[in-house]
Design a protein around this motif. Structure first.
Motif, PDB file in Angstrom:
ATOM      1  N   ALA A 137      -3.774 -14.820  13.400  1.00  0.00           N
ATOM      2  CA  ALA A 137      -2.829 -14.940  14.513  1.00  0.00           C
ATOM      3  C   ALA A 137      -2.406 -13.579  15.060  1.00  0.00           C
ATOM      4  O   ALA A 137      -2.501 -13.323  16.254  1.00  0.00           O
ATOM      5  CB  ALA A 137      -1.607 -15.735  14.082  1.00  0.00           C
ATOM      6  N   CYS A 138      -1.930 -12.682  14.178  1.00  0.00           N
ATOM      7  CA  CYS A 138      -1.461 -11.390  14.705  1.00  0.00           C
ATOM      8  C   CYS A 138      -2.411 -10.246  14.401  1.00  0.00           C
ATOM      9  O   CYS A 138      -2.139  -9.111  14.755  1.00  0.00           O
ATOM     10  CB  CYS A 138      -0.037 -11.099  14.226  1.00  0.00           C
ATOM     11  N   ARG A 139      -3.533 -10.543  13.744  1.00  0.00           N
ATOM     12  CA  ARG A 139      -4.634  -9.602  13.533  1.00  0.00           C
ATOM     13  C   ARG A 139      -4.296  -8.415  12.630  1.00  0.00           C
ATOM     14  O   ARG A 139      -4.953  -7.390  12.665  1.00  0.00           O
ATOM     15  CB  ARG A 139      -5.171  -9.094  14.872  1.00  0.00           C
ATOM     16  N   ARG A 140      -3.258  -8.575  11.844  1.00  0.00           N
ATOM     17  CA  ARG A 140      -2.957  -7.519  10.893  1.00  0.00           C
ATOM     18  C   ARG A 140      -3.908  -7.639   9.696  1.00  0.00           C
ATOM     19  O   ARG A 140      -4.178  -8.731   9.226  1.00  0.00           O
ATOM     20  CB  ARG A 140      -1.510  -7.694  10.434  1.00  0.00           C
ATOM     21  N   VAL A 141      -4.415  -6.487   9.240  1.00  0.00           N
ATOM     22  CA  VAL A 141      -5.345  -6.482   8.107  1.00  0.00           C
ATOM     23  C   VAL A 141      -4.582  -6.151   6.827  1.00  0.00           C
ATOM     24  O   VAL A 141      -3.701  -5.293   6.823  1.00  0.00           O
ATOM     25  CB  VAL A 141      -6.482  -5.456   8.335  1.00  0.00           C
ATOM     26  N   TYR A 142      -4.907  -6.865   5.757  1.00  0.00           N
ATOM     27  CA  TYR A 142      -4.259  -6.649   4.456  1.00  0.00           C
ATOM     28  C   TYR A 142      -5.294  -6.280   3.415  1.00  0.00           C
ATOM     29  O   TYR A 142      -6.438  -6.722   3.488  1.00  0.00           O
ATOM     30  CB  TYR A 142      -3.557  -7.944   3.991  1.00  0.00           C
ATOM     31  N   TRP A 143      -4.881  -5.474   2.461  1.00  0.00           N
ATOM     32  CA  TRP A 143      -5.752  -5.161   1.337  1.00  0.00           C
ATOM     33  C   TRP A 143      -4.871  -4.967   0.113  1.00  0.00           C
ATOM     34  O   TRP A 143      -3.704  -4.595   0.227  1.00  0.00           O
ATOM     35  CB  TRP A 143      -6.581  -3.907   1.609  1.00  0.00           C
ATOM     36  N   PRO A 144      -5.428  -5.258  -1.099  1.00  0.00           N
ATOM     37  CA  PRO A 144      -4.609  -5.082  -2.305  1.00  0.00           C
ATOM     38  C   PRO A 144      -4.332  -3.595  -2.481  1.00  0.00           C
ATOM     39  O   PRO A 144      -5.238  -2.787  -2.344  1.00  0.00           O
ATOM     40  CB  PRO A 144      -5.513  -5.589  -3.442  1.00  0.00           C
ATOM     41  N   ALA A 145      -3.129  -3.253  -2.738  1.00  0.00           N
ATOM     42  CA  ALA A 145      -2.795  -1.843  -2.895  1.00  0.00           C
ATOM     43  C   ALA A 145      -1.614  -1.739  -3.838  1.00  0.00           C
ATOM     44  O   ALA A 145      -1.081  -2.740  -4.297  1.00  0.00           O
ATOM     45  CB  ALA A 145      -2.470  -1.219  -1.539  1.00  0.00           C
ATOM     46  N   THR A 146      -1.210  -0.520  -4.094  1.00  0.00           N
ATOM     47  CA  THR A 146      -0.132  -0.332  -5.061  1.00  0.00           C
ATOM     48  C   THR A 146       1.152  -1.028  -4.623  1.00  0.00           C
ATOM     49  O   THR A 146       1.902  -1.502  -5.446  1.00  0.00           O
ATOM     50  CB  THR A 146       0.163   1.165  -5.261  1.00  0.00           C
ATOM     51  N   HIS A 147       1.393  -1.121  -3.315  1.00  0.00           N
ATOM     52  CA  HIS A 147       2.647  -1.765  -2.898  1.00  0.00           C
ATOM     53  C   HIS A 147       2.651  -3.251  -3.262  1.00  0.00           C
ATOM     54  O   HIS A 147       3.690  -3.827  -3.503  1.00  0.00           O
ATOM     55  CB  HIS A 147       2.934  -1.530  -1.414  1.00  0.00           C
ATOM     56  N   GLN A 148       1.464  -3.864  -3.328  1.00  0.00           N
ATOM     57  CA  GLN A 148       1.420  -5.272  -3.754  1.00  0.00           C
ATOM     58  C   GLN A 148       1.821  -5.401  -5.216  1.00  0.00           C
ATOM     59  O   GLN A 148       2.534  -6.320  -5.596  1.00  0.00           O
ATOM     60  CB  GLN A 148       0.009  -5.855  -3.574  1.00  0.00           C
ATOM     61  N   ARG A 149       1.324  -4.480  -6.034  1.00  0.00           N
ATOM     62  CA  ARG A 149       1.707  -4.473  -7.453  1.00  0.00           C
ATOM     63  C   ARG A 149       3.224  -4.313  -7.589  1.00  0.00           C
ATOM     64  O   ARG A 149       3.876  -5.001  -8.356  1.00  0.00           O
ATOM     65  CB  ARG A 149       0.948  -3.328  -8.144  1.00  0.00           C
ATOM     66  N   LYS A 150       3.764  -3.403  -6.779  1.00  0.00           N
ATOM     67  CA  LYS A 150       5.212  -3.163  -6.833  1.00  0.00           C
ATOM     68  C   LYS A 150       6.002  -4.394  -6.391  1.00  0.00           C
ATOM     69  O   LYS A 150       7.035  -4.713  -6.958  1.00  0.00           O
ATOM     70  CB  LYS A 150       5.586  -1.964  -5.956  1.00  0.00           C
ATOM     71  N   MET A 151       5.491  -5.065  -5.359  1.00  0.00           N
ATOM     72  CA  MET A 151       6.168  -6.282  -4.888  1.00  0.00           C
ATOM     73  C   MET A 151       6.153  -7.352  -5.964  1.00  0.00           C
ATOM     74  O   MET A 151       7.147  -8.051  -6.175  1.00  0.00           O
ATOM     75  CB  MET A 151       5.469  -6.833  -3.647  1.00  0.00           C
TER      76      MET A 151
END
Ligand SMILES: [Zn+2]
Length: 161
Positions: A137-151
């Motif tokens: 829908a909004c075309r934002r790309v996501y990838w696993p990164a350290t901020h995901q671990r922190k979240m």
């Protein structure tokens, strides 16, 4: 306070009052389907929840006079206590649904092959990551990164408190 019974395994769909922005972000991190926006308060919130069979999340004490569909009144102003309330009262869980939704618009993310995102992400991300997904829908790309671990760590800390 109203209690909402939700059967195990059923997908919990929410419509959040516009004052609950921080909670909404964390619910989406956990993979919950939750709509949110400037138009979602009072009767606008009620209409939207009814149209899609969503449970209302609100801090608005006057809402119950408007004969809303099932709702959960959040007792605290703090997002971490609000999350704990949802874990306690309606068995909110995460797991494989974690990071499956766009944090900005709530759409379900789709996997993208690495080569198709080359022009969409910064070069250092492209060279260091292998798995990508994106929001159709909004075309934002996501990838696993350290901020995901922190979240995830933060989410588990909230749940354990
Ligand atoms: Zn999106």
């Amino acid at each position: 306070m109203s209690k909402v019974e939700i059967t195990e395994g059923a997908e919990r769909k929410f419509a959040a009052d516009r004052m609950l922005g921080r909670l909404v972000k964390w619910l989406r991190v956990a993979g919950c389907d939750v709509i949110y926006g400037a138009h979602l308060s009072g009767y606008g919130l009620i209409r939207a929840a009814r149209a899609e069979n969503r449970i209302i999340l609100t801090r608005d004490r006057s809402l119950k006079q408007k004969q809303p569909p099932p709702f959960i009144f959040l007792e605290s102003d703090r997002y971490d206590e609000q999350l704990r309330q949802l874990i306690r009262d309606c068995g909110l869980k995460w797991g494989e649904r974690l990071f499956s939704r766009c944090l900005l618009c709530n759409s379900v993310l789709q996997a993208r092959s690495k080569t198709t995102v080359e022009k969409l992400v910064p070069p250092y991300v492209y060279s260091s990551q292998e798995r990508f997904s994106w929001c159709p829908a909004c075309r934002r790309v996501y990838w696993p990164a350290t901020h995901q671990r922190k979240m995830l760590d933060a989410l588990e800390k909230i749940a354990a408190a």
